[in-house]
Structures are given as C-alpha cells and as structure tokens.
Design an enzyme around this catalytic site. Structure first.
Site, PDB file in Angstrom:
ATOM      1  N   PHE A 132     -37.410 -67.357  54.100  1.00 18.07           N
ATOM      2  CA  PHE A 132     -38.130 -67.549  55.358  1.00 18.07           C
ATOM      3  C   PHE A 132     -38.215 -69.037  55.649  1.00 18.07           C
ATOM      4  CE2 PHE A 132     -41.775 -68.226  58.098  1.00 18.07           C
ATOM      5  CZ  PHE A 132     -41.528 -67.303  59.092  1.00 18.07           C
ATOM      6  N   ASP A 219     -36.781 -75.834  50.824  1.00 15.40           N
ATOM      7  CA  ASP A 219     -37.884 -75.580  51.743  1.00 15.40           C
ATOM      8  C   ASP A 219     -39.123 -75.357  50.879  1.00 15.40           C
ATOM      9  OD1 ASP A 219     -39.837 -74.482  53.341  1.00 15.40           O
ATOM     10  OD2 ASP A 219     -38.471 -73.201  54.484  1.00 15.40           O
ATOM     11  N   LYS A 248     -47.645 -76.552  55.691  1.00 13.75           N
ATOM     12  CA  LYS A 248     -48.807 -75.802  55.199  1.00 13.75           C
ATOM     13  C   LYS A 248     -49.888 -76.682  54.547  1.00 13.75           C
ATOM     14  CE  LYS A 248     -47.204 -71.199  55.522  1.00 13.75           C
ATOM     15  NZ  LYS A 248     -45.779 -70.890  55.492  1.00 13.75           N
TER      16      LYS A 248
HETATM   17  C1  LIG Z   1     -44.681 -70.822  56.597  1.00  8.66           C
HETATM   18  C2  LIG Z   1     -43.307 -71.222  56.251  1.00  8.66           C
HETATM   19  C3  LIG Z   1     -42.453 -71.828  57.194  1.00  8.66           C
HETATM   20  C4  LIG Z   1     -42.849 -72.010  58.635  1.00  8.66           C
HETATM   21  O1  LIG Z   1     -43.913 -72.898  58.778  1.00  8.66           O
HETATM   22  P1  LIG Z   1     -44.637 -73.039  60.212  1.00  8.66           P
HETATM   23  O2  LIG Z   1     -45.614 -74.153  59.994  1.00  8.66           O
HETATM   24  O3  LIG Z   1     -45.293 -71.725  60.511  1.00  8.66           O
HETATM   25  O4  LIG Z   1     -43.600 -73.357  61.200  1.00  8.66           O
HETATM   26  C5  LIG Z   1     -41.218 -72.259  56.767  1.00  8.66           C
HETATM   27  N1  LIG Z   1     -40.809 -72.091  55.493  1.00  8.66           N
HETATM   28  C6  LIG Z   1     -41.594 -71.513  54.568  1.00  8.66           C
HETATM   29  C7  LIG Z   1     -41.097 -71.389  53.158  1.00  8.66           C
HETATM   30  C8  LIG Z   1     -42.862 -71.041  54.916  1.00  8.66           C
HETATM   31  O5  LIG Z   1     -43.622 -70.437  53.996  1.00  8.66           O
END
Ligand SMILES: *Cc1c(COP(=O)(O)O)cnc(C)c1O
Length: 392
Positions: A132, A219, A248
């Site tokens: 994700f 990521d 986050k």
């Molecule tokens: C939450 C998340 C995102 C997206 O972050 P947003 O601040 O909602 O755009 C991207 N990558 C990972 C691994 C995430 O957990």
C-alpha cells in the site's frame, strides 16, 4: 444540527465511519461526546505514536504558532533545517524533501527515480502484491491491489507488480526488462496485514539493485519514525534503502510527509521539478523535532520493544487454546494477529467494551499502539481483546 447530520448533509461520504464523535484525547485514552472513554490501541491510524496530545509536541507547536505559522519554501526556515538534520542523523545520512502526507512522499520518490534515470530511459518501478503506497494516482498505481483500482483506470504506466517475499520472481522481471529503474516496497507490509518478509528477501533485493544499477525505495510511512522499535524498520532488517518515504508518526500526529534520499541522489529533484506549498512548514517542523526529542528522552523505542514482548506473549498464549488465531507477529508498536475469520465483528465488540483496534486485509487484527503505553495498559487492553476472542 447533530454532528452525524452535518456529515450526512455536507461531507462527501468516502469513508466508512463509526457512529461516534470523538472530542478529547490524552495519552492512550480518547473520549467520545457522551463521555465514554476508550483505551486506544490504534491512535490516529498509526499517526499518534506518542499518544494523543503529547505534551512536548503541544508545547513546541504552541510556541511556534506564535512565531511563524507558514512561510513559503522560497525562504529558509531554521526549524526545517534542524528537522532534516535530526532525521538524517538517525537514518542513512541523506537529505530530506518535505511534504504533507505519505502518498505525497511516494509521489516525490517516483519523480526522483524517473528524473534520476531519465537519460538512461529507465522508468519502471517494481512494487509488490499486498503493498500500500497511497491514494493519489502515482502511489495508487504503485499499489498492487486491484480493489483500490476499480473504476479509476487508466492508471499511471510504469509499475510492474511482483509477489511479496519472492526474490526469484523479482530477479526474473529485472532480467527480462531493461527499463526497470527501481524496486519500491514496505519493509514490513502494514495495510497488507503486518507481513514481515524474510531477511534473505530484503538482502537479495539490495544485492540485485547494486548489481543491476537500480534504486531501492522503502516506503516507511507506517513502519518508520520509531513505530517498529528502531528509528526505521530497515535498521533491524540489515538492509539500507537508497530512498525512503515517511509520514504518519513523523510529526507527533501533525500532517507531514518526508522523502529522504542518499545525498548523491538529491540533485535529481532539481529546482522547478517538484514542490509542496505547505511542505516542511514551521508547525510540522516544530512538531517533528519535538517528536524525536520526546522519543529519545523518554526511551520510547525501548518501551515499545518491551511492550511488544508482552503483546506477543499474551496472544501466543491465547493461540494455544483459541483456534481462531492463525498467527501472531509484530515489531515494536506494530502488532498483527491473523485470524481464520473476518475480524470486523471483533473490532466492533472491542469498541463496545472501550478498546479501539483495527482490522486490515479482512482477517488481520492490527494494533498500532502508542509507544508510551504502560505495562498495565498493555495488559488492560489485552484482557479485553482476549476476552472478546474467547467469546466468539
Ligand atoms: C498510510 C500509508 C500511506 C499513505 O499515507 P497518506 O498520508 O494517507 O497519504 C502510504 N504508504 C504506507 C505504507 C502507508 O501505511
């Protein structure tokens, strides 16, 4: 008008919401408008690693608010520079680009990768099933999950999907496609169900990138900034990426995102090629600095690791007698309990009993508790969740 009616009438209904209005938070607790208190094992969907309204962050942000709220990135801001230094010194010594969310940090990574290899005509990025990366069109295209793509095509070209934790599959893709520029993945899949890959897989990807001249992007939007009990998840996995995205928990619950890269790569994002109006604003920076200071001064990484042991022990113990539980795994303040059934009802029942948790990927109960949790709070929440699991 009632809050729910305001939403019904004026807010676009793109979220499934609990019919509860939250009004106040403190540490690992949050209250709704009826005065009901919840122990929060999922504060801020992974953003509130320091709990609700961490005093240090509140104080730093209050002070900053009275000095400067926002200045454009056509000027220098001392706090942005200091924040970058603190992140750099705790990771691989690279440079930062600041933005406002995880998806934006990944968009910046995609651009950096394309710009870096534009003269070699390489632009494709390998990403992984179950991963994700966010909701904007670039990050969405990087997200190899069909359910998030429905009705949104055509996607951005240039992503090749591979099975997670399958090194051989990645090697074959790279062997057969000379346009591959990078490999992008979560070092632990979060939304995909707290999936922890093997060390050989990640080490193999690093070696492959080095041999073939590809960039490795992690990521760490969910796993970074202390979440997994080290500053960044890669530090425990023994594999260092070339670029890394954060968001986050990076600013104590304030909106912020960061793309970090090895210093040699930084010039690829040259002036005029990328920007974010609010990126690295003084408020986010003050929050980010206070976040790092609080984690260090209160030894929160150690605390998260100690709590992790208790969580794993409690649920593994329950697994002996509860045949709903398939697997229990975790690192630091990131815990996954895989069930052999859909977990929605469990989340609902916990909420009724005053405990907030999450279920992801259908069957994985996910806890992203605050690193400030005390041992007593860990046990109090585990008591409720174990009880609920036994009663289903
Ligand atoms: C939450 C998340 C995102 C997206 O972050 P947003 O601040 O909602 O755009 C991207 N990558 C990972 C691994 C995430 O957990």
């Amino acid at each position: 008008m009632k809050t729910l009616d305001l939403f019904e009438k004026y807010v676009i209904p793109n979220y499934t919401r609990y019919p509860v209005t939250l009004v106040r938070g403190e540490g690992s607790y949050i209250w709704d408008e009826d005065g009901k208190r919840y122990l929060d094992f999922f504060p801020g969907w992974g953003c509130n690693l320091l709990g609700h309204c961490p005093p240090r962050v509140v104080e730093a942000v209050r002070k900053q608010l009275g000095e400067l709220i926002h200045i454009p990135n056509s000027w220098y801001s001392r706090v942005q520079g200091e924040w970058a230094q603190m992140l750099s010194e705790r990771s691989f010594g690279g440079k930062c680009f600041f933005c406002n969310s995880g998806t934006e940090a990944n968009e910046a990574a995609i651009k950096l990768i394309r710009l870096h290899y534009s003269s070699e005509k390489k632009y494709k990025i390998i990403t992984f099933e179950g991963g994700f990366h966010g909701r904007t069109m670039g990050s969405l295209s990087a997200t190899a999950q069909a359910k998030y793509h429905e009705g949104l095509g055509p996607l951005l070209p240039g992503f090749v999907y591979a099975p997670y934790n399958d090194l051989q599959a990645v090697k074959e893709i790279v062997e057969n496609d000379k346009e591959i520029a990078a490999i992008m993945l979560e070092p632990i899949q979060g939304e995909g169900g707290v999936r922890i890959p093997s060390e050989e897989f990640l080490k193999g990807l690093r070696t492959l990138c080095d041999q073939k001249g590809l960039l490795l992007h992690f990521d760490e939007v969910q796993t970074g900034c202390g979440r997994t009990g080290t500053w960044f998840a890669y530090q425990r996995l023994g594999v260092t990426p070339d670029t890394m995205s954060l968001a986050k928990a990076v600013s104590g619950g304030l909106a912020a995102g960061v793309l970090m890269c090895r210093s040699e790569l930084a010039t690829s994002l040259r002036p005029g090629m990328h920007a974010a109006t609010f990126g690295g604003n003084p408020i986010a920076a003050a929050g980010g600095i206070a976040t790092i200071q609080m984690i260090e001064e209160e030894n929160l990484l150690e605390n998260a690791n100690r709590n992790c042991e208790i969580f794993l022990q409690r649920f593994r113990e329950l697994q002996q007698t509860c045949d709903l539980i398939e697997d229990v795994r975790g690192r630091g303040a990131m815990i996954g309990i895989e069930l052999n059934m859909n977990g929605t009802e469990i989340v609902q029942r916990c909420m009724e009993r005053g405990l907030l948790i999450n279920c992801t990927h259908g069957t994985v109960l996910r806890l992203l508790p605050a690193a400030i949790l005390t041992e007593a709070e860990v046990h109090a929440g585990c008591d409720i969740l174990c009880d609920v699991l036994k009663s289903v």
